[in-house]
Design an enzyme around this catalytic site. Sequence first.
Site, PDB file in Angstrom:
ATOM      1  N   ASP A 102      -4.572 -12.920   2.890  1.00  0.00           N
ATOM      2  CA  ASP A 102      -5.879 -12.783   3.444  1.00  0.00           C
ATOM      3  C   ASP A 102      -7.306 -12.863   2.508  1.00  0.00           C
ATOM      4  O   ASP A 102      -8.183 -12.507   3.012  1.00  0.00           O
ATOM      5  CB  ASP A 102      -5.766 -11.073   3.827  1.00  0.00           C
ATOM      6  CG  ASP A 102      -4.920 -10.374   3.031  1.00  0.00           C
ATOM      7  OD1 ASP A 102      -4.820 -10.824   1.908  1.00  0.00           O
ATOM      8  OD2 ASP A 102      -4.661  -9.163   3.519  1.00  0.00           O
TER       9      ASP A 102
ATOM     10  N   HIS B 121      -6.392  -7.366  -0.365  1.00  0.00           N
ATOM     11  CA  HIS B 121      -6.657  -5.925  -0.763  1.00  0.00           C
ATOM     12  C   HIS B 121      -5.813  -5.546  -2.025  1.00  0.00           C
ATOM     13  O   HIS B 121      -4.854  -6.017  -2.583  1.00  0.00           O
ATOM     14  CB  HIS B 121      -5.911  -5.228   0.155  1.00  0.00           C
ATOM     15  CG  HIS B 121      -6.271  -5.520   1.853  1.00  0.00           C
ATOM     16  ND1 HIS B 121      -6.019  -6.410   2.366  1.00  0.00           N
ATOM     17  CD2 HIS B 121      -7.683  -5.263   2.438  1.00  0.00           C
ATOM     18  CE1 HIS B 121      -6.707  -6.646   3.580  1.00  0.00           C
ATOM     19  NE2 HIS B 121      -7.672  -5.844   3.658  1.00  0.00           N
TER      20      HIS B 121
ATOM     21  N   ASP C 216      -3.028 -10.698  -3.010  1.00  0.00           N
ATOM     22  CA  ASP C 216      -3.645 -10.266  -1.581  1.00  0.00           C
ATOM     23  C   ASP C 216      -5.039  -9.790  -1.590  1.00  0.00           C
ATOM     24  O   ASP C 216      -5.471  -9.405  -2.730  1.00  0.00           O
ATOM     25  CB  ASP C 216      -2.615  -9.016  -0.956  1.00  0.00           C
ATOM     26  CG  ASP C 216      -2.946  -8.512   0.425  1.00  0.00           C
ATOM     27  OD1 ASP C 216      -2.250  -8.786   1.150  1.00  0.00           O
ATOM     28  OD2 ASP C 216      -4.027  -7.754   0.534  1.00  0.00           O
TER      29      ASP C 216
ATOM     30  N   HIS D 226       0.836  -1.315  -0.067  1.00  0.00           N
ATOM     31  CA  HIS D 226       0.182   0.062   0.071  1.00  0.00           C
ATOM     32  C   HIS D 226       0.968   1.451  -0.069  1.00  0.00           C
ATOM     33  O   HIS D 226       0.264   2.347   0.002  1.00  0.00           O
ATOM     34  CB  HIS D 226      -0.665   0.197   1.195  1.00  0.00           C
ATOM     35  CG  HIS D 226      -2.003  -1.086   1.288  1.00  0.00           C
ATOM     36  ND1 HIS D 226      -2.820  -1.238   0.021  1.00  0.00           N
ATOM     37  CD2 HIS D 226      -2.310  -2.250   1.960  1.00  0.00           C
ATOM     38  CE1 HIS D 226      -3.510  -2.303   0.343  1.00  0.00           C
ATOM     39  NE2 HIS D 226      -3.098  -2.841   1.325  1.00  0.00           N
TER      40      HIS D 226
HETATM   41 ZN   LIG Z   1      -4.173  -7.479   2.562  1.00  0.00          ZN
HETATM   42 ZN   LIG Z   2      -4.348  -7.947  -4.437  1.00  0.00          ZN
END
Ligand SMILES: [Zn+2]
Ligand SMILES: [Zn+2]
Length: 455
Positions: A233, A146, A144, A105
């Site tokens: 995750d 996210h 991931d 991120h």
């Molecule tokens: Zn994540």
């Molecule tokens: Zn991703």
Amino acid sequence: MGLVFFPAFDWAISPTHPEREERLLYTKDQIFEEGLLDLPEIVEYKAGVATLKDIARVHFCVPDVKSQITDAHLIAVGGCLVLADALLKGEITKAFALVRPPGHHAMRVVHGNRGFCNINNEAIMIEYLRKKYGLRKIAVVDTDVHHGDGTQEIFYHDPDVLFISFHQDGRTLYPGSGFTHELGGPGAFARTLNVPLLPGTTDEGIHYVLDNLILPILKEWQPELVINSAGQDNHYTDPLANMRFSAQGYARLNEKISPDIAVLEGGYAIETALPYVNVGIILAMAGLDYSHVKEPDYYPGKFKESAECVQYTRNLVRQLREVWERQEELAAKHRAEEGKFRLRGEPGNVYQKYKHIYYDTDQIEEEQHETVHLCPVCPGYLTISSTANRGWSGRASAFAVSIPLYACPKCQEEGRRAYAKALDSKRNHDFIYLQDKPLDEYRRFDCARKQESSL
Ligand SMILES: [Zn+2]
Ligand SMILES: [Zn+2]
Ligand SMILES: [Zn+2]
């Protein structure tokens, strides 16, 4: 296959935060229990320490690199670089960096921590590999749950990095981005591809995306290196997200993608997911049998994909395949449309993007104008002006010039001139930066102290 473990005992956002050292300790126990380190196929490497220059090659840290990181960050990145060196020297053929803090991120400009990340481990490794070994075409598959918004942002205008992220739909999960229309800047169209999946997507849906979108595109694009930005995750027990991926699903995914290097990102079910998922990934990447690896409560057929979800994923894949197949035509159209928004007063052909970036961990708001100085023969240099509002500790503003490694001599010269011009101007910035990647020189000017430093 090479492994690095770095659980970062002394780094935590807070003692009860989900991103904590136990994430790696349970995995380490499971790896011992399975005897993986006794196998001749698996070698453990000691993490090294990255330099401040390695970080400045990617990030503009405000006020400076040291204030944004701890030793743990240097060692987490250092672990990735040790494995990258071992891979490129031919000591190993695959690598998995089990490190934290995570990085995907973190964007190019860093005012603080976003989504548990200050600096981007994968991006720093990519620029290191390019500088040291001359690699150019690199693919990052972000697995991931996210959206890997930091990695996307850093390489958004880079035609030589293909970034593909699948994740839980940003309308239902942090960081709220990663939609299908985010496709890369005008000089790098279709080098960013986002696959936002519905909450509840199972192994079946994710493997449909792999088989019908990601694998054919990787095969066609032929990168020199493939990196898995490996978050665990998507697992069905993860407390921060809502997907239904299993350890077997993750292992098979790594067998199919066969990344050269995997770098650990998120994954917060420290007892019920991480040990099994990580062991499955290691076995799959090492080419060993992983069929016995499963969570105690898992059985095949535990989750069934809903008809709605199947249909949604199929449509999504069809739509993105069309973008990929028609990329030249769409890129030309995209460039023509962007041309209408050229700025007054800016010389030549520029593309400007306004960004509002929120640092959830540190509660900082950043406003940014990013200008790409488009060039017919190279990716062009970037100028960025950024202001961060830190609430309690006031404002910080920065002007930065980034010259890509493969810039043409004219863009390199213009970029250096833009930096010199910013130093001369009376514009109100706290810090001015130059990232000259072809020269591997990183300058920073502190306007209050009238002091220049370089890395
Ligand atoms: Zn994540
Ligand atoms: Zn991703
Ligand atoms: Zn150029």
